[in-house]
Design a protein around this motif. Structure first.
Motif, PDB file in Angstrom:
ATOM      1  N   THR A 191     -14.486  -2.944  -6.755  1.00  0.00           N
ATOM      2  CA  THR A 191     -13.706  -3.915  -7.515  1.00  0.00           C
ATOM      3  C   THR A 191     -13.182  -3.368  -8.829  1.00  0.00           C
ATOM      4  N   ALA A 192     -13.503  -2.118  -9.202  1.00  0.00           N
ATOM      5  CA  ALA A 192     -13.066  -1.585 -10.491  1.00  0.00           C
ATOM      6  C   ALA A 192     -11.554  -1.472 -10.527  1.00  0.00           C
ATOM      7  N   GLY A 193     -10.941  -2.124 -11.515  1.00  0.00           N
ATOM      8  CA  GLY A 193      -9.488  -2.051 -11.663  1.00  0.00           C
ATOM      9  C   GLY A 193      -8.755  -2.532 -10.433  1.00  0.00           C
ATOM     10  N   GLY A 194      -9.273  -3.572  -9.785  1.00  0.00           N
ATOM     11  CA  GLY A 194      -8.683  -4.032  -8.532  1.00  0.00           C
ATOM     12  C   GLY A 194      -9.211  -3.168  -7.402  1.00  0.00           C
ATOM     13  N   SER A 195      -8.322  -2.574  -6.613  1.00  0.00           N
ATOM     14  CA  SER A 195      -8.745  -1.711  -5.505  1.00  0.00           C
ATOM     15  C   SER A 195      -8.516  -0.244  -5.828  1.00  0.00           C
ATOM     16  N   THR A 196      -8.290   0.080  -7.100  1.00  0.00           N
ATOM     17  CA  THR A 196      -7.918   1.455  -7.438  1.00  0.00           C
ATOM     18  C   THR A 196      -9.073   2.435  -7.294  1.00  0.00           C
ATOM     19  N   GLY A 197     -10.331   1.928  -7.311  1.00  0.00           N
ATOM     20  CA  GLY A 197     -11.456   2.837  -7.136  1.00  0.00           C
ATOM     21  C   GLY A 197     -11.409   3.543  -5.808  1.00  0.00           C
ATOM     22  N   VAL A 198     -11.183   2.796  -4.750  1.00  0.00           N
ATOM     23  CA  VAL A 198     -11.099   3.380  -3.410  1.00  0.00           C
ATOM     24  C   VAL A 198      -9.914   4.329  -3.323  1.00  0.00           C
ATOM     25  N   ALA A 199      -8.760   3.916  -3.847  1.00  0.00           N
ATOM     26  CA  ALA A 199      -7.565   4.759  -3.788  1.00  0.00           C
ATOM     27  C   ALA A 199      -7.763   6.053  -4.567  1.00  0.00           C
ATOM     28  N   ALA A 200      -8.383   5.966  -5.751  1.00  0.00           N
ATOM     29  CA  ALA A 200      -8.608   7.164  -6.557  1.00  0.00           C
ATOM     30  C   ALA A 200      -9.517   8.143  -5.839  1.00  0.00           C
ATOM     31  N   LEU A 201     -10.558   7.635  -5.193  1.00  0.00           N
ATOM     32  CA  LEU A 201     -11.476   8.527  -4.478  1.00  0.00           C
ATOM     33  C   LEU A 201     -10.790   9.181  -3.293  1.00  0.00           C
ATOM     34  N   LEU A 202      -9.972   8.444  -2.566  1.00  0.00           N
ATOM     35  CA  LEU A 202      -9.319   9.014  -1.392  1.00  0.00           C
ATOM     36  C   LEU A 202      -8.472  10.225  -1.761  1.00  0.00           C
ATOM     37  N   ARG A 203      -7.767  10.132  -2.888  1.00  0.00           N
ATOM     38  CA  ARG A 203      -6.921  11.253  -3.303  1.00  0.00           C
ATOM     39  C   ARG A 203      -7.752  12.492  -3.651  1.00  0.00           C
ATOM     40  N   VAL A 204      -8.862  12.282  -4.356  1.00  0.00           N
ATOM     41  CA  VAL A 204      -9.697  13.409  -4.767  1.00  0.00           C
ATOM     42  C   VAL A 204     -10.537  13.906  -3.589  1.00  0.00           C
ATOM     43  N   ALA A 205     -11.009  12.991  -2.748  1.00  0.00           N
ATOM     44  CA  ALA A 205     -11.876  13.366  -1.631  1.00  0.00           C
ATOM     45  C   ALA A 205     -11.187  14.346  -0.692  1.00  0.00           C
ATOM     46  N   ARG A 206      -9.924  14.104  -0.405  1.00  0.00           N
ATOM     47  CA  ARG A 206      -9.193  15.011   0.494  1.00  0.00           C
ATOM     48  C   ARG A 206      -9.184  16.425  -0.071  1.00  0.00           C
ATOM     49  N   LEU A 207      -8.956  16.546  -1.361  1.00  0.00           N
ATOM     50  CA  LEU A 207      -8.907  17.871  -1.986  1.00  0.00           C
ATOM     51  C   LEU A 207     -10.274  18.543  -1.999  1.00  0.00           C
ATOM     52  N   LEU A 208     -11.321  17.776  -2.234  1.00  0.00           N
ATOM     53  CA  LEU A 208     -12.674  18.351  -2.223  1.00  0.00           C
ATOM     54  C   LEU A 208     -13.028  18.876  -0.834  1.00  0.00           C
ATOM     55  N   ARG A 209     -12.729  18.093   0.185  1.00  0.00           N
ATOM     56  CA  ARG A 209     -13.075  18.497   1.551  1.00  0.00           C
ATOM     57  C   ARG A 209     -12.220  19.673   2.011  1.00  0.00           C
ATOM     58  N   GLU A 210     -10.953  19.683   1.630  1.00  0.00           N
ATOM     59  CA  GLU A 210     -10.101  20.824   1.992  1.00  0.00           C
ATOM     60  C   GLU A 210     -10.613  22.119   1.382  1.00  0.00           C
ATOM     61  N   ALA A 211     -11.277  22.015   0.226  1.00  0.00           N
ATOM     62  CA  ALA A 211     -11.837  23.206  -0.434  1.00  0.00           C
ATOM     63  C   ALA A 211     -13.179  23.609   0.156  1.00  0.00           C
ATOM     64  N   GLY A 212     -13.728  22.803   1.075  1.00  0.00           N
ATOM     65  CA  GLY A 212     -14.982  23.149   1.730  1.00  0.00           C
ATOM     66  C   GLY A 212     -16.195  22.412   1.211  1.00  0.00           C
ATOM     67  N   ALA A 213     -16.020  21.515   0.255  1.00  0.00           N
ATOM     68  CA  ALA A 213     -17.158  20.767  -0.280  1.00  0.00           C
ATOM     69  C   ALA A 213     -17.581  19.680   0.702  1.00  0.00           C
ATOM     70  N   GLU A 214     -18.855  19.332   0.639  1.00  0.00           N
ATOM     71  CA  GLU A 214     -19.370  18.222   1.444  1.00  0.00           C
ATOM     72  C   GLU A 214     -19.345  16.957   0.594  1.00  0.00           C
ATOM     73  N   LEU A 215     -18.841  15.870   1.144  1.00  0.00           N
ATOM     74  CA  LEU A 215     -18.726  14.622   0.400  1.00  0.00           C
ATOM     75  C   LEU A 215     -19.131  13.456   1.274  1.00  0.00           C
ATOM     76  N   GLU A 216     -20.098  12.673   0.776  1.00  0.00           N
ATOM     77  CA  GLU A 216     -20.446  11.414   1.419  1.00  0.00           C
ATOM     78  C   GLU A 216     -20.114  10.285   0.452  1.00  0.00           C
ATOM     79  N   THR A 217     -19.780   9.116   1.003  1.00  0.00           N
ATOM     80  CA  THR A 217     -19.337   7.994   0.178  1.00  0.00           C
ATOM     81  C   THR A 217     -20.245   6.792   0.390  1.00  0.00           C
ATOM     82  N   GLU A 218     -20.654   6.171  -0.718  1.00  0.00           N
ATOM     83  CA  GLU A 218     -21.453   4.955  -0.694  1.00  0.00           C
ATOM     84  C   GLU A 218     -20.716   3.879  -1.496  1.00  0.00           C
TER      85      GLU A 218
END
Length: 292
Positions: free
Chosen positions: A11-38
């Protein structure tokens, strides 16, 4: 390669929390990092998730605004677990103090490549118990302003804080404060007392320009009584920090600060704690490891 657990406030800033993570998550995973989301159901749930991830030696990403950043950062203070921030709230003031980039690619590079930095946190004690926060503790008209901003349904970001401030000032009457800094007592009558670890609060307003997150000290900003028209001018000066040059503003520094008042005065901390004075704030030097 780093392993991350992202804890999202949906709910932070509306739905922008999920959107912000999606943009960064793709870049982290493309670089080889492991990412889990809660996804957190509440601040307490987010703190539980952070402790569990830290016990597994994962880097914890707080996704949201200052509330979830402060809540998770406070929980991880003193544990050695590394914290990362994905700013996605109304204020994002602690992320601003850490000079985190807003561009997803630049932020991903910080999270992937930068070494952790030790920063201070604030231990807060009141009738409600003990908590640890990151940015500031504020008692008086700004606590009311923050409450109004949190309940704003239309405005967001700096606009919600500004309108919340106008509403709070319009009904505020000066309080008599007793502020004890490292054992030395100071009296003060006016609008507010702010104990700042970070220079910023209220969505980018520079309440304590000299505050540093890693100097082992807290800045104490006291704004004395003044005509309302002057206080509105002072509010505008918070954009640049120029208010500190006014005679109505007094600044002290210390490691332990207790704030009391001659009537029930609300206080807040990092946008989440909502209680009534008295309160004691203590700096915890170098207690949190952050990617910034």
């Amino acid at each position: 390669m780093r392993q991350f657990t992202a804890i999202v406030n949906p709910t932070a800033g509306g739905s922008t929390g999920v959107a912000a993570l999606l943009r960064v998550a793709r870049l982290l995973r493309e670089a080889g990092a492991e990412l889990e989301t809660e996804y957190s159901r509440s601040l307490v749930h987010a703190q539980d998730l952070a402790r569990e991830a830290g016990a597994r030696e994962r880097i914890v990403l707080a996704v949201g605004g200052d509330g979830i950043a402060g809540g998770i950062g406070g929980t991880l203070s003193g544990t050695g677990t590394v914290l990362g921030l994905v700013p996605a709230g109304r204020g994002n003031d602690f992320a601003r103090a850490l000079e985190l980039p807003t561009d997803p690619e630049a932020l991903a590079r910080v999270l992937l490549d930068h070494a952790p930095r030790l920063v201070d946190t604030i231990e807060v004690e009141s009738a409600r118990g003990r908590a640890v926060v990151l940015g500031s503790v504020y008692a008086g008209v700004d606590a009311l302003a923050n409450r109004h901003a949190n309940h704003a349904r239309v405005l967001r970001g700096a606009a919600s804080y500004y309108m919340g401030g106008l509403r709070a000032v319009a009904t505020w009457r000066p309080a008599g404060y007793r502020v004890t800094v490292d054992g030395e007592e100071h009296t003060h009558r006016g609008y507010t007392v702010v104990v700042a670890n970070s220079a910023y609060y209220g969505s980018g307003r520079i309440i304590a320009p000299e505050a540093r997150v890693d100097d082992g000290l807290l800045e104490v900003v006291m704004i004395r009584h003044a005509p309302r028209r002057l206080f509105f001018t002072l509010m505008n000066e918070l954009k640049s920090g120029a208010h500190v040059h006014r005679p109505e503003v007094r600044i002290l520094r210390g490691r332990e600060i207790r704030i009391e008042a001659d009537r029930p005065v609300p206080f807040g901390a990092d946008g989440e704690v909502d209680a009534v004075l008295p309160v004691t704030a203590r700096v915890l030097p170098g207690s949190l490891s952050v990617l910034c």
